[in-house]
Write an enzyme that holds these catalytic residues in place. Structure first.
Site, PDB file in Angstrom:
ATOM      1  N   HIS A 111       1.106  -1.310   0.222  1.00 50.10           N
ATOM      2  CA  HIS A 111      -0.357   0.069  -0.163  1.00 50.10           C
ATOM      3  C   HIS A 111       0.632   0.866   0.067  1.00 50.10           C
ATOM      4  O   HIS A 111       1.938   0.968   0.546  1.00 50.10           O
ATOM      5  CB  HIS A 111      -0.641   0.235   1.072  1.00 50.10           C
ATOM      6  CG  HIS A 111      -1.904   0.990   1.671  1.00 50.10           C
ATOM      7  ND1 HIS A 111      -1.624   2.251   1.866  1.00 50.10           N
ATOM      8  CD2 HIS A 111      -3.213   0.691   1.497  1.00 50.10           C
ATOM      9  CE1 HIS A 111      -2.695   2.878   1.781  1.00 50.10           C
ATOM     10  NE2 HIS A 111      -3.416   2.073   1.118  1.00 50.10           N
ATOM     11  N   LYS A 141     -10.479   0.143  10.789  1.00 50.95           N
ATOM     12  CA  LYS A 141     -10.319  -1.994   9.695  1.00 50.95           C
ATOM     13  C   LYS A 141     -10.720  -3.127  11.062  1.00 50.95           C
ATOM     14  O   LYS A 141     -10.772  -4.333  10.171  1.00 50.95           O
ATOM     15  CB  LYS A 141      -9.028  -1.898   9.216  1.00 50.95           C
ATOM     16  CG  LYS A 141      -9.021  -0.796   8.388  1.00 50.95           C
ATOM     17  CD  LYS A 141      -8.200  -1.608   7.238  1.00 50.95           C
ATOM     18  CE  LYS A 141      -6.949  -0.227   6.344  1.00 50.95           C
ATOM     19  NZ  LYS A 141      -7.190   0.609   5.152  1.00 50.95           N
TER      20      LYS A 141
HETATM   21  N1  PMP Z   1      -1.548  -0.531   4.873  1.00 49.64           N
HETATM   22  C1  PMP Z   1      -1.760  -1.640   4.127  1.00 49.64           C
HETATM   23  C2  PMP Z   1      -2.486  -2.605   3.948  1.00 49.64           C
HETATM   24  C3  PMP Z   1      -3.444  -0.776   4.364  1.00 49.64           C
HETATM   25  O1  PMP Z   1      -5.202  -2.483   3.421  1.00 49.64           O
HETATM   26  C4  PMP Z   1      -3.917   0.770   4.454  1.00 49.64           C
HETATM   27  C5  PMP Z   1      -5.035   1.021   4.394  1.00 49.64           C
HETATM   28  N2  PMP Z   1      -6.163   1.013   3.223  1.00 49.64           N
HETATM   29  C6  PMP Z   1      -2.774   1.019   4.724  1.00 49.64           C
HETATM   30  C7  PMP Z   1      -1.617   0.313   5.536  1.00 49.64           C
HETATM   31  C8  PMP Z   1      -3.523   2.584   5.371  1.00 49.64           C
HETATM   32  O2  PMP Z   1      -4.222   2.327   6.824  1.00 49.64           O
HETATM   33  P1  PMP Z   1      -4.373   4.136   7.514  1.00 49.64           P
HETATM   34  O3  PMP Z   1      -5.566   4.462   5.970  1.00 49.64           O
HETATM   35  O4  PMP Z   1      -6.072   3.347   8.288  1.00 49.64           O
HETATM   36  O5  PMP Z   1      -3.774   4.594   8.235  1.00 49.64           O
END
Ligand code: PMP
Length: 407
Positions: free
Chosen positions: A124, A227
């Protein structure tokens, strides 16, 4: 324990919503953010109703009560991931902030010209951009370990990319696009054998099964409460105590200092050093409720349910002509991504939305992976503990309808 999904659904008020008369909500976007059970909302309302004040400040009873709740959340989060001590838990805004904290506070000290940060192609952007920002400043580079067509990492290639200049391996435990689960324990062993510390992005993995930082053996781990059926605005950075102790502060402000004079500053110990300003106090109460809620089912039971939905969805979608399922590495779970011949991902998701099926379409903050898959965007369905096999069938029907309308 047998997981009773129909009973669990009653815990989530939003699932009673109809998206149009007679069209129930089929929420298949939990990988972006999960819906909230009543217990999480109640815990937050209860704190604001009875025990709200700023933490670590008050010489009054409400301040003490709020501090107890906030620090209790730290211990609860430590227990959830098997941390040795509550002090190893730093509260952050979410996984993104946790990784930025490590990239800046740890990275600025340890990374110099010519050094390398190793990540993978399925990261990500949250586990890529903070490192890219760091290396730009330092004259270092980010290297990206490739993945196979099914989304799995080639461990030999990964090991071959580790060298004396590698300062950190930052890797996801589970892909937010493909649902591929990485063998983190093995990866950590490979990295540690070469003296390389490892940060694990457990943002998706934490909700899918038991997370145990001792068993994984990693050095840092991050996840976001939203999440995990908890509130937005709070997440966890876990770090080994000795590493956190060695790191300089990141953001400056209240609470993170020991003493400030007009000329000098000394900083607080860990974790206060990394928690400048007013923290997500109410959200900490919600986080505890979410972790208690999950542990009430048991993470293994939730993982089994997720996997069942994932396998059923892949099987159902594979029957649709012209649908290309991405990934598929053995052991994948919870998330399926696909494209439909001759159709834009956004159009597919919009038609599904008209059928009450909430999907995600786009690059999912993983543009390097999109390039690897040879697409600009995919449609993504992701499951939560409240989803059912009937909803998998509704997904299949919605995609068939999109195919009819778009081809
Ligand atoms: N890493 C992964 C694998 C994710 O799926 C996400 C959210 N889609 C994030 C990091 C970032 O999380 P956040 O937006 O809650 O900081």
């Amino acid at each position: 324990m047998v997981f009773d999904v129909m009973k669990a659904r009653q815990d989530f008020p939003i699932l009673a919503r109809e998206m149009a008369p007679g069209v129930p909500l089929v929420y298949l976007d939990s990988a972006a953010s999960a819906q909230k059970p009543r217990v999480v909302m109640d815990a937050m309302v209860s704190m604001m109703t009875h025990s709200y004040a700023n933490v670590h400040r008050g010489i009054h009873r409400l301040g003490d009560e709020a501090t107890d709740i906030y620090e209790g959340a730290r211990s609860r989060a430590a227990r959830f991931i098997g941390a040795q001590a509550a002090e190893e838990i730093v509260f952050v805004r979410g996984a993104t902030e946790g990784i930025n904290l490590v990239a800046q506070a740890w990275g600025r000290t340890h990374v110099g010209p010519g050094d390398e940060i190793l990540v993978s192609e399925i990261e990500h952007h949250a586990n890529l951009v903070p490192w890219r920002m760091l290396v730009q400043e330092k004259g270092a580079t980010v290297r990206m370990a490739p993945v196979r067509d099914d989304g799995s990492l080639d461990m030999m290639v990964l090991a071959g990319m580790m060298n004396a200049r590698t300062k950190m391996l930052a890797i996801t435990a589970m892909s937010n696009v493909l649902g591929v689960i990485n063998p983190v324990r093995e990866i950590v062993a490979l990295a540690h054998a070469r003296g390389i510390p490892v940060l694990v992005d457990a943002c998706q993995a934490a909700v899918h099964g038991q997370t145990d930082v001792q068993a994984l053996g990693c050095d840092f781990l991050v996840f976001s409460a939203h999440k995990l059926y908890g509130p937005t605005g709070i997440g966890v950075l876990w770090g080994r105590k000795e590493i956190l102790d060695s790191m300089p502060p990141w953001q400056g402000g209240g609470h993170m200092i020991d003493r400030v004079t007009p000329e000098t500053i000394t900083y607080a110990g860990v974790p206060a050093r990394f928690e400048a300003g007013t923290m997500p106090i109410v959200e900490s109460a919600g986080l505890v409720a979410a972790l208690d809620y999950l542990d009430g089912f048991g993470m293994d039971a939730i993982a089994a349910h997720d996997r069942m939905l994932h396998d059923a969805a892949r099987e159902r979608l594979a029957r649709i002509p012209g649908l290309r399922l991405m990934g598929g590495a053995p052991g994948s779970s919870n998330i399926v991504s696909f494209t439909l011949d001759g159709a834009q991902a956004y159009d597919v998701a919009s038609i599904a939305d008209k059928c009450g099926v909430a999907l995600r379409a786009g690059h999912h903050c993983a543009q390097p992976l999109m390039r690897r898959l040879g697409v600009d965007a995919t449609v993504r369905a992701s499951f939560g503990l409240y989803n059912t096999l009937e909803e998998v069938e509704q997904l299949g029907r919605a995609i068939e309808k999109a195919r009819e309308m778009l081809s």
